[in-house]
Design a protein around this motif. Structure first.
Motif, PDB file in Angstrom:
ATOM      1  N   LEU A 174       0.822  -1.211   0.000  1.00 20.62           N
ATOM      2  CA  LEU A 174       0.000   0.000   0.000  1.00 20.62           C
ATOM      3  C   LEU A 174       0.858   1.264   0.000  1.00 20.62           C
ATOM      4  N   GLU A 175       1.919   1.242   0.785  1.00 16.31           N
ATOM      5  CA  GLU A 175       2.779   2.421   0.848  1.00 16.31           C
ATOM      6  C   GLU A 175       3.473   2.684  -0.479  1.00 16.31           C
ATOM      7  N   SER A 176       3.670   1.633  -1.271  1.00 12.20           N
ATOM      8  CA  SER A 176       4.333   1.828  -2.561  1.00 12.20           C
ATOM      9  C   SER A 176       3.365   2.259  -3.660  1.00 12.20           C
ATOM     10  N   ILE A 177       2.128   1.750  -3.647  1.00 14.16           N
ATOM     11  CA  ILE A 177       1.223   2.081  -4.759  1.00 14.16           C
ATOM     12  C   ILE A 177      -0.214   2.403  -4.352  1.00 14.16           C
ATOM     13  N   GLY A 178      -0.531   2.375  -3.056  1.00  8.68           N
ATOM     14  CA  GLY A 178      -1.915   2.550  -2.615  1.00  8.68           C
ATOM     15  C   GLY A 178      -2.352   4.001  -2.516  1.00  8.68           C
ATOM     16  N   GLU A 179      -3.669   4.174  -2.563  1.00  5.47           N
ATOM     17  CA  GLU A 179      -4.309   5.478  -2.374  1.00  5.47           C
ATOM     18  C   GLU A 179      -4.887   5.523  -0.962  1.00  5.47           C
ATOM     19  N   ALA A 180      -5.328   6.698  -0.525  1.00  7.08           N
ATOM     20  CA  ALA A 180      -5.903   6.840   0.819  1.00  7.08           C
ATOM     21  C   ALA A 180      -7.078   5.886   1.014  1.00  7.08           C
ATOM     22  N   GLU A 181      -7.931   5.752   0.021  1.00 10.77           N
ATOM     23  CA  GLU A 181      -9.099   4.863   0.113  1.00 10.77           C
ATOM     24  C   GLU A 181      -8.662   3.409   0.332  1.00 10.77           C
ATOM     25  N   ASP A 182      -7.559   3.008  -0.278  1.00  8.45           N
ATOM     26  CA  ASP A 182      -7.044   1.655  -0.083  1.00  8.45           C
ATOM     27  C   ASP A 182      -6.618   1.436   1.371  1.00  8.45           C
ATOM     28  N   PHE A 183      -6.013   2.456   1.967  1.00  5.66           N
ATOM     29  CA  PHE A 183      -5.607   2.358   3.366  1.00  5.66           C
ATOM     30  C   PHE A 183      -6.832   2.249   4.276  1.00  5.66           C
ATOM     31  N   ILE A 184      -7.885   3.000   3.949  1.00  8.57           N
ATOM     32  CA  ILE A 184      -9.110   2.930   4.748  1.00  8.57           C
ATOM     33  C   ILE A 184      -9.679   1.519   4.701  1.00  8.57           C
ATOM     34  N   ASP A 185      -9.761   0.931   3.530  1.00 11.04           N
ATOM     35  CA  ASP A 185     -10.259  -0.442   3.398  1.00 11.04           C
ATOM     36  C   ASP A 185      -9.364  -1.431   4.144  1.00 11.04           C
TER      37      ASP A 185
END
Length: 185
Positions: free
Chosen positions: A63-74
């Motif tokens: 996630l830290e390499s390619i994720g968006e904020a919404e991905d972190f929320i999920d």
């Protein structure tokens, strides 16, 4: 929501085969293939937690390499899937994984403002769809709580613990919507 898939079978022996985490189109997997006696449930629980922690750390790096904020929320909202319908695993999943929870709390603290904004927006939309009155609301994130204030049509305030929001987002959304509708009626 993030789902960790756990593969535990009980025939002929209690075996933890592997765990997988589908995330951002990739399948992160940790092969285990470790057997346990039925009396070794505590050892199995510890192994399950250890592997889940390993998967979540890999997922966080992805996630830290390619994720968006919404991905972190999920990512913060984890569900466990008992892929082989193991009764022993079903029983063990009723107990919390403390190390997993600690990782999720760390991630949650990084996206708490986004979660609060999303919650406020969803709550506002639900209330606007249900009531005919014009609503004027604000939300404020504190250290451990989300404070929701309604100014119109009537003034009242509700406070939600961020920990509750992290543990059960959908349940809290339902509950707070119900509270607000009772207050507005």
């Amino acid at each position: 929501m993030t789902t960790i898939q756990l593969y535990v079978h009980e025939t002929p022996t209690l075996t933890f085969e592997k765990a997988s985490l589908p995330l951002l189109g990739e399948l992160l997997t940790v092969e285990v293939n470790k057997t346990f006696r039925l009396a070794e449930r505590e050892e199995l629980f510890q192994e399950l937690e250890s592997i889940c922690v390993e998967l979540l750390q890999q997922g966080r790096e992805l996630l830290e390499s390619i994720g968006e904020a919404e991905d972190f929320i999920d990512f913060v909202y984890v569900n466990y899937e008992n892929r082989l319908s193991s009764p022993t695993l079903d029983q063990l999943l009723h107990f919390p994984f403390q190390q997993v929870q600690a990782i999720l709390e760390e991630v949650f603290s990084e996206v708490v403002d986004e979660v609060a904004d999303k919650f406020f927006e969803e709550l506002s939309n639900r209330l606007e769809e249900t009531t005919d009155d014009e609503l004027v609301m604000e939300a404020h994130v504190g250290e451990n709580e989300l404070q929701l204030e309604v100014f119109l049509p009537r003034t009242f305030t509700e406070t939600i613990l961020l920990k509750d929001l992290m543990n059960d987002y959908q349940g809290m959304l339902e509950e707070v919507t119900r509270w607000f509708l009772e207050e507005l009626m």
